[in-house]
Design an enzyme around this catalytic site. Structure first.
Site, mmCIF file in Angstrom:
data_model
loop_
_atom_site.group_PDB
_atom_site.id
_atom_site.type_symbol
_atom_site.label_atom_id
_atom_site.label_comp_id
_atom_site.label_asym_id
_atom_site.label_seq_id
_atom_site.Cartn_x
_atom_site.Cartn_y
_atom_site.Cartn_z
ATOM 1 N N SER A 1 0.762 -1.118 0.004
ATOM 2 C CA SER A 1 -0.158 -0.172 -0.127
ATOM 3 C C SER A 1 0.866 1.249 0.139
ATOM 4 O O SER A 1 1.971 1.244 0.400
ATOM 5 C CB SER A 1 -0.786 0.120 1.404
ATOM 6 O OG SER A 1 -0.123 0.406 2.296
ATOM 7 N N ASP A 2 0.376 2.545 -0.386
ATOM 8 C CA ASP A 2 1.162 3.795 0.027
ATOM 9 C C ASP A 2 1.206 3.795 1.468
ATOM 10 O O ASP A 2 0.197 3.402 2.124
ATOM 11 C CB ASP A 2 0.580 4.629 -0.817
ATOM 12 C CG ASP A 2 1.884 5.782 -1.161
ATOM 13 O OD1 ASP A 2 2.732 5.551 -0.309
ATOM 14 O OD2 ASP A 2 1.673 6.734 -2.000
ATOM 15 N N TRP A 3 1.944 4.774 1.861
ATOM 16 C CA TRP A 3 1.931 5.117 3.485
ATOM 17 C C TRP A 3 0.799 5.329 3.846
ATOM 18 O O TRP A 3 -0.066 6.485 3.728
ATOM 19 C CB TRP A 3 2.818 6.376 3.453
ATOM 20 C CG TRP A 3 2.911 6.736 5.007
ATOM 21 C CD1 TRP A 3 2.354 7.215 5.949
ATOM 22 C CD2 TRP A 3 4.341 6.429 5.878
ATOM 23 N NE1 TRP A 3 2.750 7.186 7.071
ATOM 24 C CE2 TRP A 3 4.308 6.886 7.022
ATOM 25 C CE3 TRP A 3 5.507 5.944 5.491
ATOM 26 C CZ2 TRP A 3 4.989 6.840 7.854
ATOM 27 C CZ3 TRP A 3 6.554 5.983 6.462
ATOM 28 C CH2 TRP A 3 6.346 6.237 7.822
#
Ligand code: BGC
Length: 758
Positions: free
Chosen positions: A291-293
């Protein structure tokens, strides 16, 4: 009896000694699958979920955990409940973290260590938008190779790069991290970067895993505002956004990262169509998706999940395999499986993907492979600097050169070097600088001084400052709008010099994540300074340092020479001096359109024709009444110190069918006085389709070198595959009909010929 881990024992029973495999066997797909399955079969649900958790290494790993958060994370590491970490930045620290797993956990599954190595680790190369301007894929592969080696020297074995979001909007700060507006060019860069980072064998100690990000559509945020809604339909998604990701997947990229944005109402992180159906289904890609942050819990803000638990359920079911610092998977996945809301098959699939990459990287063979102090000892940073200078000079784009002010003549005896960025040793390092040291770049002033030699008087004045106070990754720069105290010295220097090199543009942290701007004019007092200097000396070569296209219409109308020099990294000033003094004849071409006015954004060359493209009689057609609708400097544009003349296109046949190919050939002649390099670009236009088609699309390019007077015939083969697109039938196919082939040195000035597909 020796204390074998459960994992080792079981694998030995199965006749597979993991730790004795050589790297050839490692990369044998069948073998890897057997190993992945054997490991998975031994894992508890908690351990499986652990593999899907990524922690930020925010505490000092080489000492006792110093903070509450650190203590909890350390305890989970020891239990083997973490699959990877990011931002752990040294061989010692990654070794320590790995030891926590290897010496304490039951399964002893090694961690991988990720970091944003975007344009170099310590040696900094041009920002991606700038480097793409070189159109030199070999050079781009090389800088990725070096980035990989320097990363491993610091314990990192996974980069969150390349960023291959198509970016059509100069207001979006992250355009600097991208390869610009074109799908084909971005795809070619993606392949080069994946090759450079990953090499031929991921298990090689000097290679690192790459990440294709951000999947998908992140670069097309409405109004260029970071994280904003993306509203694109299937036509743009499939024809514009997805192809570079397909290229990266086909090139074997180990991981993908999803994106913060929603597309048409569904956040990418929870988007099953994108992640499961297209990437892992239709494309059959077998790496893992991080996932992105925090993008999993951000689905609460998006309004599609009521809490972290529901966000975790949506994300894992949609195919997001690893939770980057979101805390959603570690707190909810076990319960979600037990409650029957998440099928264990989805967990197993995600874990297998993570394990597969770890096996391919050789981590089961040697968990400390990438935490080896010997790598750092063998690095020659001097050699890397030479590569950085080469990449930097190739990335420079000459936008204008009237009255042949450039290259600077050997008869010139005095040069004023003026501007807030002229002696700035930090901005050229750019944003997303990894461990590139602050203030470590060669400034333009330094580069000019060393190239000009003793006989030229260099008269430097800063003129004005761009920002007030400290630069920071997280906070916006406060722009100086009032302090003109340096103007008079700048004017004086300009008056007493034969010519002026004016260095203006952006601060390093003006572009990058969270750096969207509604205005893309020269910030602060720079325009005013430029005009004040211009009043006293018109012989100005304007050098721009920036991470996005800027609105430079006044300069284009008034300043004789303009050099686009992006943020070129460590060797910036030397590379710029190479071009200013003609040691290197500029060959870069814009990967993105420069607008006449910010109001044109998003602006891109491969637009649709519309139902009303023009009208000589009245206003009711697609245009602006206050500014021309085309770019100030178009995609693919860039001048040289010589001139290239394009002849007429010859075509091998006027028609082809799907099984045949065509060859188009164009003679290109260097009609100037010096040798030069030219990027010959091939565009196609599908005249009638079942959906509307762009007015032209880049489909190939070739870089040639020509001596004065020399002609080369450049040929491109046209295949049926190049004519395919995502049609009204919702599949990639070609449609019979007529096509224009266009060839030239930029997306605007092109020779044309037509053929048919039967
Ligand atoms: C960015 C990613 C980056 C990640 C980790 C996020 O904010 O969008 O591109 O890889 O942080 O630093």
């Amino acid at each position: 009896m020796r204390n074998y881990s459960l994992l080792t024992l079981c694998l030995l029973c199965g006749g597979i000694s993991l730790f004795a495999q050589n790297s050839k066997i490692q990369s044998s797909v069948k073998n890897v699958e057997t190993k992945v399955d054997s490991v998975l079969a031994m894992m508890t649900l908690e351990e499986k979920v652990g593999q899907l958790v990524q922690y930020n290494g925010s505490w000092d790993l080489t000492g006792p955990a110093s903070e509450l958060d650190g203590k909890q994370k350390e305890s989970n590491l020891k239990k083997g409940l973490v699959g990877s970490m990011l931002n752990v930045l040294s061989v010692d620290a990654t070794r320590e973290a790995q030891k926590m797993i290897m010496e304490n956990s039951r399964m002893k599954i090694p961690l991988i260590f990720g970091y944003d190595v975007i344009h170099g680790y310590k040696t900094i190369f041009p920002v991606p938008l700038g480097e793409t301007a070189s159109w030199d894929l070999e050079a781009m592969e090389k800088t990725a190779r070096i980035s990989a080696i320097e990363s491993v020297a610091n314990g990192i074995n996974w980069t969150f790069s390349p960023m291959i979001d198509i970016s059509r909007d100069a207001r979006w700060g992250r355009i600097m991290e991208s390869s610009g507006e074109d799908t084909y060019l971005t795809g070619q860069v993606a392949i080069a970067k994946v090759k450079g980072y990953q090499g031929d064998d991921l298990a090689d100690q000097l290679t690192i895993a790459a990440t294709a990000k951000h999947f998908a559509g992140y670069g097309l945020a409405e109004a260029g505002r970071d994280y904003n809604t993306v509203n694109i339909g299937e036509n743009v998604l499939h024809n514009v956004v997805l192809p570079p990701f397909k290229d990266a997947a086909d090139a074997g990229v180990a991981t993908f990262m999803n994106s913060f944005n929603e597309i048409d109402g569904i956040p990418s992180t929870g988007n099953k169509t994108l992640q499961r159906d297209i990437l892992k289904g239709a494309w059959n890609w077998d790496g893992f998706m991080v996932s992105d942050w925090g993008s999993i819990p951000e689905m609460i803000n998006h309004g599609v999940a009521k809490d972290k638990k529901q966000a975790a359920e949506i994300a894992i079911n949609a195919g997001s395999d690893m939770d980057m610092e979101g805390g959603a998977y570690e707190t909810s996945l076990v319960a979600l499986v037990n409650e029957g809301k998440v099928d264990i098959a989805n967990i197993n699939d995600a874990v297998k993907r993570v394990l597969r990459v770890k096996f391919m990287m050789g981590l089961f063979e040697d968990p400390y492979r990438y935490s080896d102090p010997k790598v750092a000892k063998n690095i020659s940073y001097k050699e890397h600097e030479a590569v950085a200078r080469d990449a930097a000079k190739k990335s420079i784009v000459l936008l204008k050169n009237e009255s042949s002010l450039l290259p600077i003549k050997s008869s010139v005896r005095s040069i004023a070097v003026i501007g807030p960025l002229a002696d700035d040793k930090d901005s050229p390092i750019g944003n997303w600088r990894a461990q590139g040291e602050a203030n470590s770049a060669v400034s333009v002033l330094e580069g000019i001084k060393s190239a000009a030699g003793k006989n030229v008087k260099i008269n430097y004045a800063q003129g004005t400052t761009l920002g007030v106070g400290e630069r920071s990754f997280l906070m916006p720069l406060e722009i100086n709008k009032t302090d003109r105290s340096g103007f008079s010295k700048a004017i004086e220097m300009a008056k007493k010099s034969e010519m002026v090199v004016m260095v203006l543009g952006e601060d390093a942290f003006q572009s990058g994540e969270g750096r969207s701007q509604a205005s893309i004019k020269l910030a602060g007092l720079q325009q005013e300074l430029l005009e004040a200097v211009f009043k006293v000396n018109k012989n100005i070569a304007l050098v721009l340092l920036n991470g996005r296209p800027l609105e430079i219409t006044w300069s284009a109308e008034n300043i004789p020479s303009i050099v686009e020099a992006w943020f070129l990294g460590t060797e910036s000033g030397n590379a710029i001096a190479d071009v200013l003094f003609g040691t290197y004849n500029p060959s870069g071409k814009l990967p993105v359109s420069f607008p006449r006015s910010v109001g044109q954004e998003p602006l891109y060359y491969n637009q649709k024709n519309t139902g009303r493209p023009s009208n000589a009689e009245h206003v009711t057609y697609s245009h602006y009444t206050d500014v021309a609708k085309d770019a100030l400097y178009p995609f693919g544009f860039g001048l040289s110190y010589t001139t290239f003349k394009y002849g007429d296109i010859a075509i091998s046949s006027e028609a082809m069918n799907a099984e045949e190919t065509l060859t188009v050939t164009i003679p290109v002649t260097n009609i100037g006085k010096v040798a030069g390099k030219e990027v010959v670009q091939l565009y196609l236009h599908d005249l009638v389709g079942t959906t509307t088609r762009p007015v032209k699309e880049l489909k190939g390019f070739e870089m040639i070198s020509l001596q004065p007077g020399e002609t080369k015939n450049v040929s491109f083969t046209i295949t049926e595959k190049m004519l395919q697109y995502y049609t009204a039938n919702k599949k990639w196919e070609s449609e019979v009909g007529d096509f224009d082939v266009m060839i030239g040195g930029n997306s605007k000035d092109l020779k044309k010929i037509t053929f048919s597909l039967n």
